[in-house]
Scaffold this motif. Structure first.
Motif, PDB file in Angstrom:
ATOM      1  N   PHE A  23       4.572  -4.902  -6.148  1.00 16.48           N
ATOM      2  CA  PHE A  23       4.564  -3.449  -6.201  1.00 16.48           C
ATOM      3  C   PHE A  23       3.271  -2.875  -5.649  1.00 16.48           C
ATOM      4  CE2 PHE A  23       8.217  -2.046  -8.673  1.00 16.48           C
ATOM      5  CZ  PHE A  23       8.661  -3.231  -9.249  1.00 16.48           C
ATOM      6  N   GLY A  24       3.392  -1.677  -5.083  1.00 12.83           N
ATOM      7  CA  GLY A  24       2.230  -0.864  -4.814  1.00 12.83           C
ATOM      8  C   GLY A  24       1.816  -0.132  -6.085  1.00 12.83           C
ATOM      9  N   ASN A  25       0.742   0.646  -5.980  1.00 13.13           N
ATOM     10  CA  ASN A  25       0.248   1.372  -7.155  1.00 13.13           C
ATOM     11  C   ASN A  25       0.961   2.698  -7.374  1.00 13.13           C
ATOM     12  OD1 ASN A  25      -1.526  -0.615  -7.946  1.00 13.13           O
ATOM     13  ND2 ASN A  25      -3.232   0.236  -6.798  1.00 13.13           N
ATOM     14  N   GLY A  26       1.895   3.012  -6.475  1.00 10.57           N
ATOM     15  CA  GLY A  26       2.711   4.199  -6.688  1.00 10.57           C
ATOM     16  C   GLY A  26       2.091   5.470  -6.154  1.00 10.57           C
ATOM     17  N   THR A  27       2.953   6.452  -5.981  1.00  8.47           N
ATOM     18  CA  THR A  27       2.526   7.819  -5.684  1.00  8.47           C
ATOM     19  C   THR A  27       2.956   8.682  -6.865  1.00  8.47           C
ATOM     20  OG1 THR A  27       2.705   7.637  -3.278  1.00  8.47           O
ATOM     21  CG2 THR A  27       2.872   9.848  -4.234  1.00  8.47           C
ATOM     22  N   ARG A  28       1.980   9.331  -7.482  1.00  7.00           N
ATOM     23  CA  ARG A  28       2.308  10.248  -8.583  1.00  7.00           C
ATOM     24  C   ARG A  28       2.605  11.607  -7.979  1.00  7.00           C
ATOM     25  NH1 ARG A  28       1.850  10.325 -13.883  1.00  7.00           N
ATOM     26  NH2 ARG A  28       0.710   8.348 -13.851  1.00  7.00           N
ATOM     27  N   LEU A  29       3.862  12.012  -8.061  1.00  9.62           N
ATOM     28  CA  LEU A  29       4.296  13.296  -7.513  1.00  9.62           C
ATOM     29  C   LEU A  29       4.407  14.318  -8.636  1.00  9.62           C
ATOM     30  CD1 LEU A  29       5.424  15.013  -5.142  1.00  9.62           C
ATOM     31  CD2 LEU A  29       7.706  14.218  -5.814  1.00  9.62           C
TER      32      LEU A  29
ATOM     33  N   SER B 168       0.834  -1.188   0.000  1.00  2.00           N
ATOM     34  CA  SER B 168       0.000   0.000   0.000  1.00  2.00           C
ATOM     35  C   SER B 168       0.872   1.242   0.000  1.00  2.00           C
ATOM     36  CB  SER B 168      -0.893   0.002   1.245  1.00  2.00           C
ATOM     37  OG  SER B 168      -1.631   1.197   1.343  1.00  2.00           O
ATOM     38  N   GLN B 169       0.570   2.178  -0.897  1.00  2.00           N
ATOM     39  CA  GLN B 169       1.318   3.425  -0.953  1.00  2.00           C
ATOM     40  C   GLN B 169       0.363   4.603  -0.784  1.00  2.00           C
ATOM     41  OE1 GLN B 169       4.072   2.156  -4.621  1.00  2.00           O
ATOM     42  NE2 GLN B 169       4.726   4.078  -3.634  1.00  2.00           N
ATOM     43  N   THR B 170       0.791   5.554   0.015  1.00  2.00           N
ATOM     44  CA  THR B 170      -0.009   6.767   0.204  1.00  2.00           C
ATOM     45  C   THR B 170       0.888   7.994   0.222  1.00  2.00           C
ATOM     46  OG1 THR B 170       0.135   6.471   2.607  1.00  2.00           O
ATOM     47  CG2 THR B 170      -1.855   5.652   1.496  1.00  2.00           C
ATOM     48  N   PRO B 171       0.408   9.138  -0.293  1.00  8.31           N
ATOM     49  CA  PRO B 171      -0.856   9.254  -1.007  1.00  8.31           C
ATOM     50  C   PRO B 171      -0.729   8.678  -2.420  1.00  8.31           C
ATOM     51  CG  PRO B 171       0.328  11.321  -1.094  1.00  8.31           C
ATOM     52  CD  PRO B 171       1.162  10.405  -0.237  1.00  8.31           C
ATOM     53  N   SER B 172      -1.838   8.542  -3.105  1.00  3.39           N
ATOM     54  CA  SER B 172      -1.763   8.056  -4.483  1.00  3.39           C
ATOM     55  C   SER B 172      -1.312   9.177  -5.423  1.00  3.39           C
ATOM     56  CB  SER B 172      -3.102   7.489  -4.936  1.00  3.39           C
ATOM     57  OG  SER B 172      -4.120   8.442  -4.756  1.00  3.39           O
ATOM     58  N   ASN B 173      -1.670  10.405  -5.059  1.00  6.04           N
ATOM     59  CA  ASN B 173      -1.266  11.577  -5.827  1.00  6.04           C
ATOM     60  C   ASN B 173      -0.817  12.662  -4.871  1.00  6.04           C
ATOM     61  OD1 ASN B 173      -1.906  11.431  -8.893  1.00  6.04           O
ATOM     62  ND2 ASN B 173      -3.639  10.477  -7.905  1.00  6.04           N
TER      63      ASN B 173
ATOM     64  N   GLY C 124      11.913  18.628 -11.675  1.00  2.00           N
ATOM     65  CA  GLY C 124      12.459  17.381 -12.210  1.00  2.00           C
ATOM     66  C   GLY C 124      12.199  16.164 -11.340  1.00  2.00           C
ATOM     67  N   ASP C 125      11.707  16.400 -10.113  1.00  2.00           N
ATOM     68  CA  ASP C 125      11.379  15.271  -9.228  1.00  2.00           C
ATOM     69  C   ASP C 125      10.016  14.682  -9.576  1.00  2.00           C
ATOM     70  OD1 ASP C 125      12.687  17.081  -6.342  1.00  2.00           O
ATOM     71  OD2 ASP C 125      13.722  15.872  -7.862  1.00  2.00           O
ATOM     72  N   SER C 126       9.270  15.352 -10.441  1.00  2.00           N
ATOM     73  CA  SER C 126       7.948  14.865 -10.820  1.00  2.00           C
ATOM     74  C   SER C 126       8.066  13.509 -11.508  1.00  2.00           C
ATOM     75  CB  SER C 126       7.265  15.860 -11.765  1.00  2.00           C
ATOM     76  OG  SER C 126       7.031  17.092 -11.116  1.00  2.00           O
ATOM     77  N   ALA C 127       7.347  12.532 -10.979  1.00  2.00           N
ATOM     78  CA  ALA C 127       7.415  11.143 -11.487  1.00  2.00           C
ATOM     79  C   ALA C 127       6.453  10.313 -10.650  1.00  2.00           C
ATOM     80  CB  ALA C 127       8.827  10.578 -11.362  1.00  2.00           C
ATOM     81  N   VAL C 128       6.346   9.042 -10.995  1.00  2.00           N
ATOM     82  CA  VAL C 128       5.641   8.088 -10.142  1.00  2.00           C
ATOM     83  C   VAL C 128       6.675   7.366  -9.289  1.00  2.00           C
ATOM     84  CG1 VAL C 128       4.219   6.016 -10.050  1.00  2.00           C
ATOM     85  CG2 VAL C 128       3.750   7.771 -11.770  1.00  2.00           C
ATOM     86  N   TYR C 129       6.469   7.392  -7.991  1.00  2.00           N
ATOM     87  CA  TYR C 129       7.375   6.725  -7.063  1.00  2.00           C
ATOM     88  C   TYR C 129       6.726   5.404  -6.647  1.00  2.00           C
ATOM     89  CZ  TYR C 129      10.177  10.880  -7.127  1.00  2.00           C
ATOM     90  OH  TYR C 129      10.977  11.908  -7.548  1.00  2.00           O
TER      91      TYR C 129
ATOM     92  N   GLU D 133       6.671  13.754   1.908  1.00  2.80           N
ATOM     93  CA  GLU D 133       6.911  12.407   2.414  1.00  2.80           C
ATOM     94  C   GLU D 133       5.969  11.451   1.702  1.00  2.80           C
ATOM     95  OE1 GLU D 133       8.371  13.159   7.037  1.00  2.80           O
ATOM     96  OE2 GLU D 133       6.487  12.116   6.631  1.00  2.80           O
ATOM     97  N   LEU D 134       6.517  10.352   1.250  1.00  3.98           N
ATOM     98  CA  LEU D 134       5.739   9.316   0.583  1.00  3.98           C
ATOM     99  C   LEU D 134       5.852   8.047   1.417  1.00  3.98           C
ATOM    100  CD1 LEU D 134       7.091   9.879  -3.065  1.00  3.98           C
ATOM    101  CD2 LEU D 134       5.324  11.153  -1.846  1.00  3.98           C
ATOM    102  N   ARG D 135       4.713   7.411   1.635  1.00  3.61           N
ATOM    103  CA  ARG D 135       4.688   6.267   2.555  1.00  3.61           C
ATOM    104  C   ARG D 135       4.453   4.959   1.805  1.00  3.61           C
ATOM    105  NH1 ARG D 135       2.431   5.110   8.151  1.00  3.61           N
ATOM    106  NH2 ARG D 135       1.526   3.018   7.990  1.00  3.61           N
ATOM    107  N   CYS D 136       5.113   3.901   2.309  1.00  2.00           N
ATOM    108  CA  CYS D 136       4.930   2.560   1.747  1.00  2.00           C
ATOM    109  C   CYS D 136       4.709   1.571   2.877  1.00  2.00           C
ATOM    110  CB  CYS D 136       6.156   2.158   0.940  1.00  2.00           C
ATOM    111  SG  CYS D 136       6.112   0.436   0.383  1.00  2.00           S
ATOM    112  N   ASP D 137       3.639   0.803   2.751  1.00  2.00           N
ATOM    113  CA  ASP D 137       3.327  -0.250   3.725  1.00  2.00           C
ATOM    114  C   ASP D 137       3.467  -1.586   2.989  1.00  2.00           C
ATOM    115  OD1 ASP D 137       0.747  -0.308   6.287  1.00  2.00           O
ATOM    116  OD2 ASP D 137       2.424  -1.664   5.894  1.00  2.00           O
ATOM    117  N   PRO D 138       4.540  -2.326   3.226  1.00  2.17           N
ATOM    118  CA  PRO D 138       4.781  -3.541   2.439  1.00  2.17           C
ATOM    119  C   PRO D 138       3.918  -4.714   2.894  1.00  2.17           C
ATOM    120  CG  PRO D 138       6.450  -3.334   4.119  1.00  2.17           C
ATOM    121  CD  PRO D 138       5.576  -2.102   4.226  1.00  2.17           C
TER     122      PRO D 138
END
Lengths: 115, 112
Positions: free
Chosen positions: A106-112, A5-10, A85-90, A20-25
């Motif tokens: 994989f999680g569904n990613g965070t689109r930054l 699970s990844q949050t936020p999604s966007n 330039g940091d804009s991407a999907v993490y 901060e981008l979070r990942c719950d494996p």
């Protein structure tokens, strides 16, 4: 069972801000990876955790990027002074052992988006 | 340095057609994994091929690992719109026991 699970999604943020981008494996997975993906490209390695320690952070672009996994489960990717330039999907992924032939989940990613 | 090259980069075909996409390297890999990624989602593992010459089938998808373990192909029979996605191949990095080398992917669009 629950997947990664990844949050936020966007996340939309202004240039210069901190995020901060979070990942719950998956529970029990000792290996955790962070990747960055640009549109239509393969994942670009950022950092690998085995348990609580960052076993390989060679993919982090610069010192504005940092990641932690204090209890060997949830991980947070932190980006200071964001740039456009940091804009991407993490993407975050976990695997049972971290061995190269062990499949990644994989999680569904965070689109930054940095404006 | 190990590299994985995927071709074509982009493929758009009509529903019902057959297609093959490729994952090639000049290096030997101990195994190769194929993932499919749909928009807004993370990659999902489809199959791992381990033995040179191995063929694995997943419904209409046929995966083959080259005899020399330097290349792999994915053949889709009678493609359907649900097959649309980014197909990625990845293999273990010989210099690391935890890293994967990733191809750039083939973006596949199946038109109804």
């Amino acid at each position: 069972g629950a997947g990664v699970s990844q949050t936020p999604s966007n996340k939309v943020t202004e240039k210069g801000k901190y995020v901060e981008l979070r990942c719950d494996p998956i529970s029990g997975h000792t290996a955790l990876y962070w990747y960055r993906q640009s549109l239509g490209q393969g994942p670009e390695f950022l950092i690998y955790f085995q348990g609580t320690g960052a076993a390989d952070d060679s993919g982090l672009p610069n010192d504005r990027f940092f990641a932690v996994r204090p209890e060997g489960s949830v991980s947070t990717l932190k980006i200071q002074r964001t740039e456009r330039g940091d804009s991407a999907v993490y993407l975050c992924a976990s695997s049972l052992s971290g061995q190269g032939n062990s499949p990644l989940h994989f999680g569904n990613g965070t689109r930054l988006t940095v404006t | 340095t190990q590299l994985l090259e995927q071709s074509p980069q982009f493929l758009s075909i009509q529903e019902g057609e057959n297609l093959t996409v490729y994952c090639n390297s000049s290096s030997v890999f101990s195994s190769l994994q194929w993932y499919r990624q749909e928009p807004g989602e993370g990659p999902v593992l489809l199959v791992t091929v381990v033995t040179g010459g191995e063929v694995k089938k997943l419904k209409r998808l046929t995966f083959q690992f080259g005899d020399a373990r330097k290349d792999s192909s994915l053949h889709i029979t009678a493609a359907q719109p649900g097959d649309t996605g980014l197909y990625l191949c990845a293999g273990p990095d010989m210099d690391s026991n935890y890293q994967l080398i990733w191809g750039a992917g083939t973006k596949l669009i199946i038109k109804p």
